[in-house]
Design an enzyme around this catalytic site. Structure first.
Site, mmCIF file in Angstrom:
data_model
loop_
_atom_site.group_PDB
_atom_site.id
_atom_site.type_symbol
_atom_site.label_atom_id
_atom_site.label_comp_id
_atom_site.label_asym_id
_atom_site.label_seq_id
_atom_site.Cartn_x
_atom_site.Cartn_y
_atom_site.Cartn_z
ATOM 1 N N LYS A 289 -26.584 44.148 108.948
ATOM 2 C CA LYS A 289 -25.996 42.798 108.954
ATOM 3 C C LYS A 289 -24.638 42.852 108.277
ATOM 4 C CE LYS A 289 -26.369 38.266 109.431
ATOM 5 N NZ LYS A 289 -25.102 38.327 110.185
ATOM 6 N N LYS B 228 -25.746 43.913 98.810
ATOM 7 C CA LYS B 228 -25.753 42.452 98.653
ATOM 8 C C LYS B 228 -27.061 41.842 99.162
ATOM 9 C CE LYS B 228 -21.866 40.827 99.869
ATOM 10 N NZ LYS B 228 -20.727 40.337 100.671
ATOM 11 N N LYS C 60 -20.857 46.681 108.793
ATOM 12 C CA LYS C 60 -19.598 45.926 108.825
ATOM 13 C C LYS C 60 -18.781 46.375 110.020
ATOM 14 C CE LYS C 60 -17.381 42.823 106.275
ATOM 15 N NZ LYS C 60 -17.943 41.756 105.445
ATOM 16 N N THR D 299 -20.653 30.489 101.606
ATOM 17 C CA THR D 299 -20.201 31.528 100.675
ATOM 18 C C THR D 299 -19.729 30.875 99.376
ATOM 19 O OG1 THR D 299 -19.584 32.921 102.514
ATOM 20 C CG2 THR D 299 -18.590 33.451 100.393
ATOM 21 N N ASN E 5 -11.629 30.558 104.162
ATOM 22 C CA ASN E 5 -12.969 29.965 104.166
ATOM 23 C C ASN E 5 -13.572 29.951 102.762
ATOM 24 O OD1 ASN E 5 -15.987 30.461 104.114
ATOM 25 N ND2 ASN E 5 -15.734 29.623 106.160
ATOM 26 N N SER F 139 -26.356 33.105 106.729
ATOM 27 C CA SER F 139 -26.352 33.825 108.012
ATOM 28 C C SER F 139 -27.781 34.252 108.367
ATOM 29 C CB SER F 139 -25.480 35.077 107.915
ATOM 30 O OG SER F 139 -24.167 34.788 108.313
HETATM 31 P P1 NAD Z 1 -10.150 34.001 105.488
HETATM 32 O O1 NAD Z 1 -9.531 34.762 106.563
HETATM 33 O O2 NAD Z 1 -10.722 32.671 105.813
HETATM 34 O O3 NAD Z 1 -9.099 33.805 104.282
HETATM 35 C C1 NAD Z 1 -8.448 34.845 103.631
HETATM 36 C C2 NAD Z 1 -7.454 34.220 102.671
HETATM 37 O O4 NAD Z 1 -6.876 35.247 101.873
HETATM 38 C C3 NAD Z 1 -6.292 33.515 103.378
HETATM 39 O O5 NAD Z 1 -6.019 32.303 102.694
HETATM 40 C C4 NAD Z 1 -5.122 34.464 103.210
HETATM 41 O O6 NAD Z 1 -3.895 33.799 103.197
HETATM 42 C C5 NAD Z 1 -5.473 35.050 101.858
HETATM 43 N N1 NAD Z 1 -4.824 36.328 101.598
HETATM 44 C C6 NAD Z 1 -4.690 37.393 102.428
HETATM 45 N N2 NAD Z 1 -4.024 38.360 101.806
HETATM 46 C C7 NAD Z 1 -3.754 37.913 100.564
HETATM 47 C C8 NAD Z 1 -3.092 38.444 99.435
HETATM 48 N N3 NAD Z 1 -2.583 39.678 99.478
HETATM 49 N N4 NAD Z 1 -3.017 37.692 98.322
HETATM 50 C C9 NAD Z 1 -3.546 36.447 98.281
HETATM 51 N N5 NAD Z 1 -4.171 35.882 99.311
HETATM 52 C C10 NAD Z 1 -4.268 36.612 100.420
HETATM 53 O O7 NAD Z 1 -11.240 34.960 104.827
HETATM 54 P P2 NAD Z 1 -12.519 34.562 103.988
HETATM 55 O O8 NAD Z 1 -13.654 34.487 104.914
HETATM 56 O O9 NAD Z 1 -12.208 33.411 103.082
HETATM 57 O O10 NAD Z 1 -12.708 35.919 103.155
HETATM 58 C C11 NAD Z 1 -12.061 36.132 101.906
HETATM 59 C C12 NAD Z 1 -12.844 37.188 101.149
HETATM 60 O O11 NAD Z 1 -14.179 36.721 100.974
HETATM 61 C C13 NAD Z 1 -12.960 38.541 101.858
HETATM 62 O O12 NAD Z 1 -12.992 39.569 100.894
HETATM 63 C C14 NAD Z 1 -14.303 38.458 102.542
HETATM 64 O O13 NAD Z 1 -14.857 39.726 102.797
HETATM 65 C C15 NAD Z 1 -15.073 37.690 101.484
HETATM 66 N N6 NAD Z 1 -16.278 37.044 101.997
HETATM 67 C C16 NAD Z 1 -16.201 36.046 102.918
HETATM 68 C C17 NAD Z 1 -17.384 35.477 103.377
HETATM 69 C C18 NAD Z 1 -17.373 34.349 104.357
HETATM 70 O O14 NAD Z 1 -18.463 33.859 104.692
HETATM 71 N N7 NAD Z 1 -16.237 33.865 104.790
HETATM 72 C C19 NAD Z 1 -18.616 35.945 102.918
HETATM 73 C C20 NAD Z 1 -18.646 36.954 101.957
HETATM 74 C C21 NAD Z 1 -17.458 37.502 101.516
#
Ligand code: NAD
Length: 421
Positions: free
Chosen positions: A66, A90, A102, A186, A217, A356
């Site tokens: 997953k 996790k 992944k 999340t 997100n 999920s």
């Molecule tokens: P997303 O694409 O919705 O948002 C990513 C954000 O990070 C954007 O606002 C972007 O502008 C910003 N960003 C990118 N590069 C950057 C930098 N160098 N400095 C500062 N900001 C930066 O992605 P997301 O889903 O919010 O994921 C963010 C993190 O959370 C990732 O590490 C992802 O693996 C983790 N995560 C997300 C989820 C989920 O359900 N969305 C679940 C578990 C973990």
């Protein structure tokens, strides 16, 4: 910094404390399967572009693989392997019956048109269709992949199979089998564990000043939750800029969202350039934002943000990892020595994969739950998991990340041994 090496350092630390069976350690050092594919896409201008896509199936001892699919120009195999390993750990930390995997595509999705993005997403599924499935490997969203992309992917897989397969992927829009609450899960999970830690430390939310790195997100939804709970969110950032409240009162997250939609970057005023003269806030770089004075620093962007170089400069009392792998192992040690509490990614952002998992269960049963039911179940899992992690960390006198690893690796090792290596 190679995120997979970081992941292996974390594994080694936990396995030493657990005195882990060397056979199990060997199994956990490598992904079960690595898949790589070239994905051709006919671009709108008639040219052909071929994108590189990956799917790493790390470990399925506790259930089907997953993990999300990332669209980013810096995606590479080491990163996808690390993310697959972290998904395995996790799912075990929060005790859901899933393994870890992944995926990723090397692409700047912002440069693709809507139809190019759709072709790429369908192409990804065609490339890996034989290896994924509701009982085998269930992808989900990650950085720059959205519910719409999940809908296209589910549709493509269903076409290949010849019947509707909502359980192939999670994070879908509600109308095509998504779960209530998945969009904010999340952040919601991270919020529950932050609340629990504050209770342990006897800190009141209203006295906390928070800085959030990343406004997608995870970061944006966390900002809303914290803002509504009375926290003062004084700093925000995205890939383009960072902003800090000079008066320490906190910004309304909805205003930041509204202005980001209009301008394309985080800001709090309508001035038309980043160097505006407003006195109550200031633009910074992302690096500067991380070392500002605050009580809680939420990391919600990418890996390797707190390293050995900036760890000593961190002023927050609590670091909340919503992103995967934002803190390196050397930085972990420095933060722990400074007495900073770090809520680790494998616990803190597990609300996403937990809902999920709920989505997958609902798809398999064709029976859907209300948002209240989803969050009630999520809160119980997150709070129980936090307490187990906190108790283990206290018992072994280690940081919370190591506490989480002790819990998770113990569970995975039991599954591997009981099944037979
Ligand atoms: P997303 O694409 O919705 O948002 C990513 C954000 O990070 C954007 O606002 C972007 O502008 C910003 N960003 C990118 N590069 C950057 C930098 N160098 N400095 C500062 N900001 C930066 O992605 P997301 O889903 O919010 O994921 C963010 C993190 O959370 C990732 O590490 C992802 O693996 C983790 N995560 C997300 C989820 C989920 O359900 N969305 C679940 C578990 C973990």
């Amino acid at each position: 910094m190679n995120p997979f090496q970081n992941a292996m350092t974390q594994l080694k630390k936990a396995s030493d404390i657990l005195n882990l069976d060397p056979d199990v350690l060997e199994v956990l050092k490598k992904p079960k399967r690595i898949l790589e594919a070239s994905i051709p896409v006919r671009m709108d201008d008639g040219t052909m572009k071929v994108f590189s896509g990956y799917r790493v199936q790390y470990n399925d001892a506790r259930g089907p693989f997953k993990g999300g699919i990332r669209y980013h120009h810096e995606v590479n195999l080491n990163e996808v392997k690390a993310l697959g390993f972290w998904m395995t750990v996790k799912c075990a930390t929060v005790g859901i019956p899933m393994g870890g995997g992944k995926g990723g595509v090397i692409v700047k999705p912002q440069l693709l048109s809507w139809s190019e993005l759709e072709k790429l997403s369908r192409g990804y599924i065609r490339a890996f269709a034989d290896f994924i499935g509701p009982e085998k490997d269930i992808p989900a969203p990650d950085v720059y992949t959205t519910p719409q992309i999940m809908a296209w992917m589910m549709d493509e897989y269903s076409k290949i199979k010849g019947y509707n397969c909502p359980a192939i992927i999670t994070g879908k829009p509600l109308r095509v089998g998504g779960s209530a609450g998945r969009d904010t899960a999340t952040a919601q999970g991270g919020f529950y564990v932050t609340e629990e830690l504050l209770k342990k430390l006897k800190i009141k939310p209203k006295s906390c000043r928070v800085i959030i790195q990343g406004f997608g997100n995870a970061g944006c939804n966390m900002a809303d939750l914290l803002f509504h709970a009375g926290f003062k969110v004084i700093g925000y950032s995205d890939s383009k800029t960072a902003i800090i409240d000079m008066k320490g009162k906190g910004f309304d997250s909805h205003i930041i969202e509204k202005i980001k939609k209009k301008k394309g970057y985080v800001d709090v005023c309508d001035c038309d350039n980043i160097k505006c003269k407003c006195k109550d806030h200031k633009h910074l770089t992302n690096e500067q934002l991380l070392i500002q004075d605050c009580d809680i620093l939420v990391l919600a962007a990418l890996e390797n943000q707190i390293t050995k170089d900036n760890a000593v400069k961190i002023k927050a009392k609590i670091v909340v990892e919503l992103a995967n792998g934002p803190t390196t192992p050397e930085a972990d040690e420095k933060l722990f020595k400074k007495g900073i509490y770090l809520l680790p990614d494998i616990l803190t952002n597990a609300g996403g994969v937990t809902v999920s998992y709920f989505e997958w269960v609902q798809n398999l049963q064709s029976y859907y739950w209300t948002k209240d039911e989803v969050f009630e179940k999520l809160q119980k899992i997150m709070v129980d998991s936090f307490n187990r992690v906190y108790d283990l960390a206290t018992e072994y006198k280690v940081d919370l990340r190591t506490g989480a690893y002790l819990l998770a690796i113990g569970r995975i090792a039991d599954a591997i041994k009981e099944r037979g290596v």
